[in-house]
Write an enzyme that holds these catalytic residues in place. Structure first.
Site, PDB file in Angstrom:
ATOM      1  N   HIS A   1      73.554   8.689 -39.380  1.00 13.84           N
ATOM      2  CA  HIS A   1      74.360   9.648 -38.611  1.00 13.84           C
ATOM      3  C   HIS A   1      74.619  10.931 -39.402  1.00 13.84           C
ATOM      4  O   HIS A   1      75.517  11.694 -39.060  1.00 13.84           O
ATOM      5  CB  HIS A   1      75.690   9.011 -38.230  1.00 13.84           C
TER       6      HIS A   1
ATOM      7  N   HIS B   1      73.873   4.739 -31.705  1.00 17.67           N
ATOM      8  CA  HIS B   1      72.881   3.810 -32.238  1.00 17.67           C
ATOM      9  C   HIS B   1      71.759   3.590 -31.233  1.00 17.67           C
ATOM     10  O   HIS B   1      70.938   2.686 -31.413  1.00 17.67           O
ATOM     11  CB  HIS B   1      73.519   2.463 -32.595  1.00 17.67           C
TER      12      HIS B   1
END
Length: 354
Positions: free
Chosen positions: A56, A218
């Site tokens: 991320h 995700h």
């Protein structure tokens, strides 16, 4: 799969090593793995730490520095860091004023961060936590009980980091953190999936005219797969969903420092309404060109004006990504003048600097 890596097993260590070499203002501990400010612990200041699965970036290690986080704990890709990472990181940054853990609402993160809170408390450290659950796409998901924690985490880290730098105590930071979480709403879409190195292939497949509407960071599914047409239609649908799903009541666990135990507390997210002032974050989920992000912001500005919301500040770029996902998220955080002053306060981190 073609990626600039050597082996799946060494991805995180190699990338964190490169981050440390590029930014001498950071200090990396290898075992257990965590990243802290080189000047940590900072005297007379509450320390802020966060973390989560890698993939991320720049969240979270890219936001370690003056005016934001004191430490960050990177897990393996899309995998929560372990309790000992947060525990050791907390010990490394605590000046005696306490440690605040900022937790994104994913089951693994919550369990491991809560264990770290208990460990730090057991060692006599003042410690507290806040939970971020800003994604309006789903109530429950593959990885969460309740709404997911996504890009509003970046804005919370910025504002809480400024407040901590100015001397706010632990209780005040917890109160502010709950307020900012309750006032923040996010929503994301994907036009193509990301590729996790360990999997070696995209996590899902979309037809040329499809988008994943309400995608998670995700790659987990959201509301539904919808037909993709163009920029304006997509942003309009995202904006309407943000407005329509803002009101949200839930019960969360909060750490009672005096009792040394978790207590249940009711929290209420409030929907955005005409007259609100916001910070707007248009966030690249991985591989969307900056030029397209500005197109998204332009349409978002139009929608906000039509609805009666005033964008006071904005961030457009890559802040909370999902590897190479072709997608974008929008975060709207309702703010007051005090919040804006905290946003404007100086920050010196690898990924956010002014």
């Amino acid at each position: 799969m073609k990626k600039l890596i050597n082996s799946v097993e060494q991805v995180i260590n190699e990338q964190i090593s490169g981050l440390a070499h590029a930014h001498p203002s950071l200090r990396v501990n290898d075992e257990p793995l965590y990243v802290v400010r080189a000047d940590a612990p900072v005297a007379k200041k509450v320390a802020l730490i966060s973390g989560g699965g890698s993939g991320h970036e720049p969240m979270h290690a890219g936001f370690v520095g003056k005016g934001m986080l004191d430490g960050a704990c990177p897990g393996e890709i899309f995998t929560s860091p372990t309790p000992d990472q947060m525990y050791e990181c907390g010990l490394a940054v605590d000046s005696g004023e306490g440690v605040l853990l900022i937790i994104k609402n994913y089951t693994g993160d919550v369990l491991n961060f809560e264990t770290a809170v208990e460990l730090l408390h057991g060692e006599g450290n003042k410690v507290a936590s806040i939970l971020v659950d800003d994604d309006v796409a789903v109530k429950d998901s593959l990885y969460t009980a309740g709404r997911r924690g996504v890009a509003n985490t970046v804005l919370i880290e910025k504002l809480l980091g400024a407040a901590a730098e100015q001397g706010a105590d632990l209780d005040k930071l917890v109160e502010l953190g709950h307020k900012l979480n309750n006032h923040g709403h996010s929503f994301g879409v994907a036009l193509a999936a990301c590729t996790v190195p360990a999997a070696g292939k995209p996590s899902f497949t979309l037809a040329d005219n499809e988008m994943e509407f309400g995608v998670g960071i995700h790659g987990e599914p959201g509301i539904e797969r919808r037909t993709f047409t163009n920029l304006n239609d997509t942003v309009d649908q995202m904006f309407n969903t943000l407005i329509e799903n803002g009101d949200y009541k839930r019960t969360i666990r909060v750490w009672d420092r005096e009792a040394g135990d978790w207590l249940e507390q009711e929290q209420h997210k409030t929907a955005l309404k005409a007259g609100d002032k916001v910070i707007a974050l248009v966030n690249n989920l991985g591989s969307v060109p900056l030029s397209e992000l500005y197109g998204v912001f332009g349409r978002l500005q139009h929608n906000c004006q039509q609805f009666g919301i005033e964008i006071e500040r904005n961030l457009v770029g890559s802040y909370c990504t999902s590897l190479d996902m072709q997608g974008v998220s929008i975060t709207l955080l309702k703010v007051d003048e005090q919040d804006l002053a905290l946003f404007d306060y100086a920050a010196t981190t690898p990924a956010l600097h002014w």
